[in-house]
Every structure is written in structure tokens, then in C-alpha cells.
Design a protein around this motif. Structure first.
Motif, mmCIF file in Angstrom:
data_model
loop_
_atom_site.group_PDB
_atom_site.id
_atom_site.type_symbol
_atom_site.label_atom_id
_atom_site.label_comp_id
_atom_site.label_asym_id
_atom_site.label_seq_id
_atom_site.Cartn_x
_atom_site.Cartn_y
_atom_site.Cartn_z
ATOM 1 N N LEU A 12 -6.641 -20.396 3.778
ATOM 2 C CA LEU A 12 -7.758 -20.632 3.637
ATOM 3 C C LEU A 12 -8.500 -19.305 4.514
ATOM 4 O O LEU A 12 -7.545 -18.629 5.136
ATOM 5 N N SER A 13 -9.834 -19.120 4.273
ATOM 6 C CA SER A 13 -10.174 -18.348 5.134
ATOM 7 C C SER A 13 -10.108 -17.864 6.760
ATOM 8 O O SER A 13 -10.097 -16.963 7.297
ATOM 9 N N ASN A 14 -10.141 -18.511 7.216
ATOM 10 C CA ASN A 14 -9.739 -19.149 8.884
ATOM 11 C C ASN A 14 -7.980 -18.404 8.777
ATOM 12 O O ASN A 14 -7.624 -18.486 10.166
ATOM 13 N N LYS A 15 -7.133 -18.321 7.678
ATOM 14 C CA LYS A 15 -6.382 -17.409 7.921
ATOM 15 C C LYS A 15 -5.338 -18.569 7.921
ATOM 16 O O LYS A 15 -3.634 -18.418 8.327
ATOM 17 N N GLN A 16 -5.620 -20.092 8.433
ATOM 18 C CA GLN A 16 -4.798 -21.465 8.151
ATOM 19 C C GLN A 16 -4.099 -20.852 7.041
ATOM 20 O O GLN A 16 -4.887 -21.237 5.685
ATOM 21 N N GLU A 17 -2.827 -21.663 6.816
ATOM 22 C CA GLU A 17 -1.752 -22.119 5.359
ATOM 23 C C GLU A 17 -1.400 -23.613 5.399
ATOM 24 O O GLU A 17 -1.046 -23.780 6.313
ATOM 25 N N VAL A 18 -2.070 -24.241 4.273
ATOM 26 C CA VAL A 18 -2.303 -25.796 4.111
ATOM 27 C C VAL A 18 -1.556 -26.042 3.727
ATOM 28 O O VAL A 18 -1.455 -25.402 2.056
ATOM 29 N N PHE A 19 -0.002 -26.843 3.783
ATOM 30 C CA PHE A 19 0.482 -27.391 2.392
ATOM 31 C C PHE A 19 0.413 -29.245 2.340
ATOM 32 O O PHE A 19 -0.306 -29.478 3.381
ATOM 33 N N PHE A 20 0.654 -29.272 1.701
ATOM 34 C CA PHE A 20 0.143 -30.721 0.903
ATOM 35 C C PHE A 20 0.551 -31.397 -0.485
ATOM 36 O O PHE A 20 1.269 -30.810 -0.475
ATOM 37 N N GLU A 21 0.396 -32.714 -0.036
ATOM 38 C CA GLU A 21 1.249 -33.508 -0.453
ATOM 39 C C GLU A 21 0.506 -33.563 -2.069
ATOM 40 O O GLU A 21 1.116 -33.109 -3.695
ATOM 41 N N HIS A 22 -1.132 -33.561 -2.475
ATOM 42 C CA HIS A 22 -2.123 -33.879 -3.499
ATOM 43 C C HIS A 22 -3.040 -32.793 -3.397
ATOM 44 O O HIS A 22 -3.673 -32.789 -1.996
ATOM 45 N N LEU B 272 -7.466 -37.028 -14.821
ATOM 46 C CA LEU B 272 -8.400 -36.234 -14.069
ATOM 47 C C LEU B 272 -7.558 -35.260 -13.415
ATOM 48 O O LEU B 272 -7.433 -34.320 -12.408
ATOM 49 N N GLU B 273 -6.203 -35.366 -13.809
ATOM 50 C CA GLU B 273 -5.048 -34.444 -13.618
ATOM 51 C C GLU B 273 -4.746 -33.219 -14.244
ATOM 52 O O GLU B 273 -4.747 -32.934 -15.381
ATOM 53 N N SER B 274 -4.665 -32.229 -13.497
ATOM 54 C CA SER B 274 -4.819 -30.817 -14.459
ATOM 55 C C SER B 274 -2.812 -30.172 -14.487
ATOM 56 O O SER B 274 -1.832 -31.427 -14.915
ATOM 57 N N SER B 275 -2.845 -29.410 -14.912
ATOM 58 C CA SER B 275 -1.556 -28.895 -16.076
ATOM 59 C C SER B 275 -0.313 -29.343 -15.064
ATOM 60 O O SER B 275 0.597 -29.044 -15.266
ATOM 61 N N THR B 276 -0.976 -28.994 -12.964
ATOM 62 C CA THR B 276 0.011 -29.639 -12.535
ATOM 63 C C THR B 276 0.015 -30.284 -11.801
ATOM 64 O O THR B 276 -1.195 -30.836 -12.053
ATOM 65 N N PRO B 277 1.184 -31.388 -12.073
ATOM 66 C CA PRO B 277 1.420 -32.837 -11.188
ATOM 67 C C PRO B 277 0.573 -32.954 -10.262
ATOM 68 O O PRO B 277 1.004 -32.166 -9.345
ATOM 69 N N GLY B 278 -0.605 -33.460 -9.747
ATOM 70 C CA GLY B 278 -0.349 -33.866 -8.021
ATOM 71 C C GLY B 278 -1.511 -33.549 -7.715
ATOM 72 O O GLY B 278 -2.101 -32.285 -6.492
#
Ligand SMILES: Cc1cc2nc3c(=O)[nH]c(=O)nc-3n(C[C@H](O)[C@H](O)[C@H](O)COP(=O)(O)OP(=O)(O)OC[C@H]3O[C@@H](n4cnc5c(N)ncnc54)[C@H](O)[C@@H]3O)c2cc1C
Length: 415
Positions: A96-106, A269-275
């Protein structure tokens, strides 16, 4: 700032993301939701920017998707004025532009579109505007305050709506476009001629089959010079020359891009990468109601409904996107058009009601199959159109006769 982990990361602060967040909660999702958008405002209805909000009839709150407190009540974290600057699909993380790194499931990627800018001589002059955000609408409203003559560049719905709004605000509007008739690219010349006439009848001057050559002025724009040699006086200009989907982030991350320039998605509406899902203006999806054809549609209603389909699939419901896309456009208080489709091509138009009398439905068919329908003052007929478009079957002569006859019962038209 450090790292964090969320269940659902929604990238983009527009309608598609907002409605996805809403449906994640409404359909029972209780995971952590983070919505990241780079604009100053919380998600809002962009169509207001060319209509009531532009005219100063609506407050800054009225276009909002939900009131500001709603996000907290739903336990959805909303980060405005923040961009997602990078996506790592393998690590499933976003920077993110606030320098945070966000890990996500979906994740949902719904970064919308950017206006197409015209790079001609004089384009740097003041009082030349583009319209995408509430802030742009504020700038136009302020910038036209001391202008008498305004030139709109473009023949599509943005230029037409802005011409209607500014005319209602007492401005003299001139519209310059490549087409012969306004709105003809989407709806054909006959229907386009009707809207063209409607604008002219309310005082808008229109120059078709011409285009912008350059702007002239000293610091502030004073004239628009056209390729055919017209010199149109203008103390302000608003350009509505289309948009391009904002796929930069998706592309850099390695998501597949489709032939229509959007993030290529399945009917779920799922892209070429699952999830990882896409929605709204950037989403190019296999449309069930278009026989599996790949479509990308820049309409408010499509962004809204995509948000719901993506949310349902993130929650594991496995649903295809089956809505027939709907579009509306409002020309001030002169009238509203509604449309379901879209038809990219057609070989037959059937008119129901009367274009001359200003209340009609226009049906667009290809090989006898209904592809789209535009209604002006007869919205009740759109539901029948949706049903017939979704059925995708050829209509016989009797059915076509019923489409034409305003007295015929459309409910009885097969299939
Ligand atoms: C003036 C105007 C009038 C309109 N009127 C109509 C109408 O009458 N009828 C109709 O059907 N449609 C209309 N539309 C089109 C409709 O508003 C759009 O199709 C719809 O808003 C698309 O929603 P979206 O969520 O896909 O994208 P957007 O609304 O564009 O939202 C995307 C958001 O994501 C943000 N973003 C982009 N990249 C990042 C990033 N990396 N990180 C964080 N945030 C990011 C953008 O800044 C933006 O706020 C209109 C559009 C405009 C501009």
C-alpha cells in the motif's frame, strides 16, 4: 508500517468494491474486510458527477454509497486516500502507499477507469476539464461560474449529460463530435438523431462529423478550433472522450488481460489467478447472457452487480454472473434513457411507440435474436427485454409484430 493479514482485500474505492463489501457481510461473511481506495471520498455513485451534483443540487453526502458511519457499523475497514501500489499473486500480498504490506485470502481488483486525455496544441490551457470524480465536478462548477460559452467535446453520454446540466445552469453550450448524431455509436443513427434533436431543442448547438484540432487562448482557453476550420468561442471546455480501464496494477501483477482490454475473468468473475476476482469497469468476463462471449461494460449497474457476484464467489457459493446489463442516462430534466444489452452489432431495429412523439422503445436484433433494448419514457418494457435477451432465441414474425405494436401484451411473447 508493518504487515497485516485480512480475509478479503478489496482494491479500488468505487461502487464495485463497495457493493462487494456490503454483500460479503449481507451473505454472512464474518472475516476481516479491508477496502482500499485512493480518492478522498468514501465510495460514491459516480453518475451524480454529471447530473445533480454537478449542478450544485446535491450535497457531498448525497452521492455516497452508504453514510460514513455505515462502514464502522459493518466492521469493514475503509482506507481512503490510499493506493495499492503492487500485488504479489504468489505471496498473496499487496503493498500500500502507506507502506503497509497486506496479506489476504481473497482479493477483488476493481480499479475502474481513467479518462482519455486529448493531447493537442493548447491542451495545457486553464479551464479545460475532464470529469470522473466529485472533485472534478466541483472544479467544473467553479470554473464555469464566469463562463458564458462552454464547448463540450464528445458525442457520448458524458458530453450530452454535461451539456444538459450546464444549459440548465444558464450556460450556452456547443457540442463538438466525430459522429453525425449524438449517442449514435451505442444506439444507432435513428435513436441518436432523436437525442440530438432533444439537445438542440433545448438550445445546445451541435457540430457533428468534425473534431478537435486545437485549443487557443492566453493562459485560459478562449477558442476551440476544429479540423473543419470552425472557431468556437469558449471560456471553458469539458472533454468527454471516453475512458480506458485502469489495468496497470493487474497487468504488473501478471493477471491475464483480455481482447477487450480488461482483466480476463470467468463467468464467476474470477481472474486467471484463483481467489482473485475483478469487477466493474476493468472486468472482462464470459457473459452467460451473451452466450459466453467476452464482454467488458462500463456501466454503473454492472459494477454494482459484479460486486455482489464476486462477494458470493469469495464466500464459496459458486455463482455465474447472470444479470442482463442495464444502463441509464439522464439529460437534466429533459428526459432519461434506459437501456439493456448491450448490442455490439445488430441487423434489425423495431420501434414500439413513436420516436417523433418522444415515448418509444427501440428493440435491437441480430439474426432474429433480441440483443438490446432502449426505452425512453416506457421503462415498464425493459423487464420483458431482459427476459428475451437472456433467452437468446430467435423471435418469429408474430413475436416481432408484438414488439412493434404498443397494444400487444409483451408478457405473451415467446420464449
Ligand atoms: C461523470 C460520470 C457519469 C456517469 N454516469 C453514468 C450513468 O448515468 N449511468 C451508468 O450506467 N454509468 C455511468 N457512469 C459510469 C459508472 O459510474 C462506472 O461504470 C462505475 O462507476 C464503475 O465502477 P467501478 O467500481 O468499476 O470503478 P470506479 O467507479 O472508477 O472506481 C474505481 C476506484 O478505484 C480507485 N483506484 C484505482 N486504482 C487504485 C489503486 N491502485 N489503489 C486504490 N484505489 C485505486 C479509483 O481512484 C476509483 O476511485 C458514469 C461515469 C462518470 C465518470
Amino acid at each position: 508500517m508493518g504487515e497485516r493479514r485480512v480475509d478479503y482485500l478489496l482494491i479500488g474505492g468505487g461502487l464495485a468494491s463497495a457493493n462487494c463489501a456490503r454483500w460479503l457481510r449481507e451473505a454472512g461473511g464474518d472475516g476481516e474486510i479491508l477496502l482500499v481506495g485512493r480518492e478522498l471520498d468514501p465510495p460514491y455513485n459516480r453518475p451524480d458527477c454529471s447530473k445533480g451534483y454537478l449542478r450544485g443540487e446535491e450535497s457531498r453526502e448525497e452521492p455516497l454509497f452508504r453514510p460514513p458511519q455505515w462502514w464502522g457499523e459493518q466492521n469493514i475497514e475503509l482506507l481512503t486516500r490510499t493506493s495499492v501500489t503492487g500485488l504479489d499473486l504468489q505471496a498473496r500480498s499487496a503493498r500500500l502507499s502507506n507502506k503497509q504490506e497486506v496479506f489476504f485470502e481473497h482479493a477483488l481488483i476493481a480499479t475502474g477507469a481513467n479518462v482519455r486525455r486529448l493531447n493537442v496544441d493548447g491542451c495545457e490551457l486553464e479551464h479545460i476539464y475532464y470529469l470522473r470524480t466529485l472533485g472534478n465536478a466541483d472544479a467544473i462548477r467553479e470554473g464555469v461560474a464566469d463562463a458564458e460559452e462552454i464547448v463540450l467535446i464528445g458525442g457520448s453520454y458524458i458530453a450530452c449529460e454535461v451539456a444538459a446540466s450546464l444549459t440548465m445552469m444558464g450556460k450556452r453550450c456547443t457540442l463538438l463530435m466525430q459522429e453525425q448524431y449524438t449517442l449514435e455509436r451505442g444506439f444507432g443513427a435513428r435513436v441518436g438523431r432523436f437525442f440530438h434533436g432533444l439537445l438542440e431543442a433545448h438550445g445546445v448547438s451541435i457540430h457533428g462529423r468534425d473534431e478537435l484540432e486545437r485549443f487557443e487562448g492566453h493562459e485560459r482557453v478562449a477558442k476551440v478550433i476544429t479540423r473543419a476550420g470552425l472557431e468556437l468561442p469558449a471560456q471553458a471546455v469539458v472533454v468527454g472522450a471516453g475512458v480506458t480501464p485502469d489495468i496497470g496494477l493487474a497487468q504488473r501483477a501478471g493477471l491475464e488481460i483480455g481482447a477487450r482490454g480488461g482483466v480476463r475473468c470467468s463467468s464467476r468473475l474470477e481472474s486467471s489467478t484463483p481467489g482473485i476476482y475483478a469487477a466493474g469497469d476493468i472486468c472482462e468476463y464470459e457473459s452467460i447472457v451473451h452466450g459466453g462471449a467476452s464482454v467488458r461494460i462500463e456501466h454503473w449497474d454492472v459494477a454494482f452487480n459484479h460486486g455482489r457476484t464476486a462477494a458470493m464467489n469469495m464466500l464459496g457459493h459458486d455463482v455465474g454472473h447472470e444479470d442482463v446489463p442495464y444502463f441509464f442516462s439522464v439529460l437534466g430534466d429533459w428526459g432519461e434513457l434506459e437501456y439493456v444489452g448491450p448490442a455490439y452489432e445488430w441487423d434489425e431495429e423495431i420501434e414500439r411507440g413513436s420516436i417523433e412523439q418522444g415515448a418509444f422503445t427501440n428493440w435491437y436484433l441480430k439474426d432474429g435474436v433480441l440483443r438490446a433494448c432502449l426505452s425512453f419514457g416506457r421503462s415498464g418494457e425493459l423487464d420483458h427485454a431482459r427476459r428475451l435477451i437472456a433467452a437468446g432465441e430467435p423471435l418469429d414474425d408474430g413475436a416481432r409484430g408484438a414488439l412493434r405494436d404498443p397494444a400487444a401484451d409483451l408478457g405473451a411473447v415467446a420464449p
